[in-house]
Motif scaffolding. Sequence first.
Motif, PDB file in Angstrom:
ATOM      1  N   THR A   1       0.833  -1.201   0.000  1.00 29.80           N
ATOM      2  CA  THR A   1       0.000   0.000   0.000  1.00 29.80           C
ATOM      3  C   THR A   1       0.869   1.254   0.000  1.00 29.80           C
ATOM      4  OG1 THR A   1      -1.792  -1.167   1.118  1.00 29.80           O
ATOM      5  CG2 THR A   1      -1.812   1.237   1.269  1.00 29.80           C
TER       6      THR A   1
ATOM      7  N   THR B   1      -4.963  -3.554   4.388  1.00 29.36           N
ATOM      8  CA  THR B   1      -5.741  -3.765   3.172  1.00 29.36           C
ATOM      9  C   THR B   1      -6.701  -4.940   3.363  1.00 29.36           C
ATOM     10  OG1 THR B   1      -3.913  -2.903   1.865  1.00 29.36           O
ATOM     11  CG2 THR B   1      -5.595  -4.160   0.675  1.00 29.36           C
TER      12      THR B   1
ATOM     13  N   ASP C   1      -6.099  -2.004  -2.996  1.00 31.37           N
ATOM     14  CA  ASP C   1      -5.943  -0.581  -3.302  1.00 31.37           C
ATOM     15  C   ASP C   1      -5.884  -0.490  -4.816  1.00 31.37           C
ATOM     16  OD1 ASP C   1      -5.217   0.390  -0.509  1.00 31.37           O
ATOM     17  OD2 ASP C   1      -3.534  -0.957  -0.895  1.00 31.37           O
TER      18      ASP C   1
HETATM   19 MG   LIG Z   1      -1.914  -2.909   2.110  1.00 26.49          MG
END
Ligand SMILES: [Mg+2]
Lengths: 195, 186
Positions: A25, A53, A57
């Motif tokens: 991320t 996450t 993403d």
């Molecule tokens: Mg992540």
Amino acid sequence: MNINWQHRELNLKVVYYGPALSGKTTNLEQIYKRVNPNQRSELVSLKTHEDRTLFFDFLQLELGKIGGLTPKIHLYTVPGQSYYEASRRLVLRGTDGVVFVVDSSVSRLNDNVAAWKDMYSHLRSFGFDPDKMPIVVQFNKQDLPDALNPLAIKNLLHTNGKPVVNAVAVRGEGVLDTLKLITRAVMTNVQREIA
Amino acid sequence: MSDFLSSSQGSAINVDADRPSLVLRTGITLYPDHERALDTLLEQLVERCPAPFALMADSSGQLISYKGERGKHDLIALASLVAGDLAASQEIARLTGELQASHLILREGPKYNSFIADAGENLILFVQTARETPLGWARLLIQYTGRQAVNIIKTVPAQVEEINLEINKDNLSDLIGDALDDLWIG
Ligand SMILES: [Mg+2]
Ligand SMILES: Nc1nc2c(ncn2[C@@H]2O[C@H](COP(=O)(O)OP(=O)(O)OP(=O)(O)O)[C@@H](O)[C@H]2O)c(=O)[nH]1
């Protein structure tokens, strides 16, 4: 990959894969921060309350014209935590290239190896030969005091000549180089397919 | 089953034999004729429903067409989420042993209802309708639109425009490097 002839767009998909907390991320956040806002989408993050996450993403980049086409690169991250296996597989599906984000900390050695194997088996399950898939390996968190040196990681994962980049993603180091390498590898593949 | 966040597998358009290289491994190829036809189809859906907003994307979340008011960046994000939503729902069906031929996700809101539906393996529709629009009517139209869309992308356009890709260049690698450097403001 898909091509839209009307707009002469080439849409490519790149997935950032790797063990939990390796910095996937962070890579997208850094790219989001550092590219021209006119050439990127909003950053979409499906995450837990703890900023982990949950699904993916997403960020789209639009490159300037290359030859007759405008490449658009769709960047995705997978959720690294082990119990999100099913989601990880969904996100990986149909990708044109993978950035494998390694957590260089010596304490995360086994997690890296497990994620690497996991990625290979997913790619195979889609009928891809993982060795033909463009893959760039990012050795992230090289700033950690217990970071493994790149050579050790290469041997461990058997990266077999795949391009590697040292990175400290939180500081943006190595993030662009990684993106360049994977985009090149993917475009070279595309060139072979449609030339 | 549709193919989350990737463009389709399987039913790539069969272009004439001297251009077989356009039948791509994972991709669908949309020709101008396809795009125009899909656009018209969406227009009809929006009018007949009526729907204040509708969007068509491929199963990878790539936006194909939309009708109604939305900002550009917002749309790209929206399409990726719609694709993710459908993919998750399809996977839930698979894991719970329900083999479904098609999927339709409904959300009922105070002012609007919204539908996410697959159209064949490769396309997705997102449609917002007013609360007053009967659900059954909207559903019928959306499914009809989905079937029509599948037919459209199945057909090979009579005349495929010759477009030179011009990416068969030796310096491709440099071009990409430059393009990314241009993008980067640091
Ligand atoms: Mg992540
Ligand atoms: N020391 C150090 N920390 C980093 C680096 N890159 C990312 N981090 C930190 O590592 C933590 C996890 O980063 P994320 O980017 O959320 O990791 P992820 O891979 O997306 O994790 P999941 O979504 O759970 O799979 C955050 O606290 C980051 O700030 C780095 O290069 N060095």
